[in-house]
Design an enzyme around this catalytic site. Sequence first.
Site, PDB file in Angstrom:
ATOM      1  CG  ASP A  37      -0.306  -0.411   2.502  1.00 60.64           C
ATOM      2  OD1 ASP A  37       0.908  -0.734   2.517  1.00 60.64           O
ATOM      3  OD2 ASP A  37      -1.001  -0.418   3.541  1.00 60.64           O
ATOM      4  CE1 TYR A  38       5.764   5.385   2.729  1.00 57.91           C
ATOM      5  CE2 TYR A  38       7.225   3.706   1.821  1.00 57.91           C
ATOM      6  CZ  TYR A  38       7.020   4.985   2.307  1.00 57.91           C
ATOM      7  OH  TYR A  38       8.070   5.869   2.368  1.00 57.91           O
ATOM      8  CB  THR A  39       5.508   0.505  -2.504  1.00 57.18           C
ATOM      9  OG1 THR A  39       6.302   0.118  -1.382  1.00 57.18           O
ATOM     10  CG2 THR A  39       6.417   0.685  -3.706  1.00 57.18           C
TER      11      THR A  39
END
Length: 258
Positions: free
Chosen positions: A163-165
Site C-alpha cells: 500500500d505504501y509503495t
Amino acid sequence: MAVFSLPIDQQVVLITGGARGLGAHLTRAFLDQGARVVVNYYRSREAAEALVKEAPQRALAVQADVRDADAIRALFEQACGHFGAPISTVVNNALPEFTFNGDARPDADALDWAHLQQQLEGVNRGALNTIQAALAGMREQGGGRIINVGTNLFQNPVVPYHDYTAGKAALLSLTRTLSNDLGPDGITVNMVSGGLLRTTDASSATPEAVFDLIAQNTPLRRVTTPEEFADAALFFASPWARAVTGQNLIVDGGLVKG
C-alpha cells in the site's frame, strides 16, 4: 521568461508532517539555512511547538490534516499572514495514519482496497491539496518549489509494503506530470527518495543486524542519515536547482541505481 531562484534564507517553506521523524530533520535543515518554516502537524502538537521554540522568529506550528483541503487552504492563509509572504517551497512529507511495521503489514492475501485507499488519501490527496493551495502564491512570486518525499522501495522492495509503495509510486507519477504542467509558471516539482534511514521514528525499531546488512551492500558502506536526506531537499529548494524538475533523486548511499 524569468527563472525563480529565491535563496533559501528568503523563502517561506512548508514541511507537512514536519514535527517529528524525518519531518523534524527537514524542518531543522531549512531553519539552519535561515528559512522561515511552517511546521505542519496532525497530532504532534507538543513536538511541533518544541521545534518552534528552537527558532521562534522563523518557525510557525500549524495543525492541519493534509487530507482536508479547507484546512490546508486555511494553513496557507495563516502562514502568509504571519510571515507577510506566500509559501515558496512545499515539502510533502506527511504520512497520516500509517506505521512502518514489517510484521503487521498486509501480505498479498490480506491486502485490500482499504489499505490502498488510506495511502492514496494520505499521500496523494494530501500532496494535491498542498500543491493546489500553493499555486496562487507561487505564481505571485514568479515561481516556486515542490518537493515530494518518495521511497527506494520501487526499485528494491526489500519489505513489500504494498500500500505504501503504491501511494508513493502514484506520487512519483504526479511529480512528473505536474512538472510539465507547472514548468511555464516557474514552478519545479521533484521527488527525493530514501530508503532505511538511521535513525527516524520509522526506523527506530530496526535491529542493528539489519542496519549492518544494508551498510555492507551499500557502496558508501553505511546507512544514510535523515540529515543527509534533508540535504537533497535543500538542493531542490535552492537556486542551484533552478533547471531541475520532474526528477526522482534516490538518496540511499548508492544502494539502488536509478
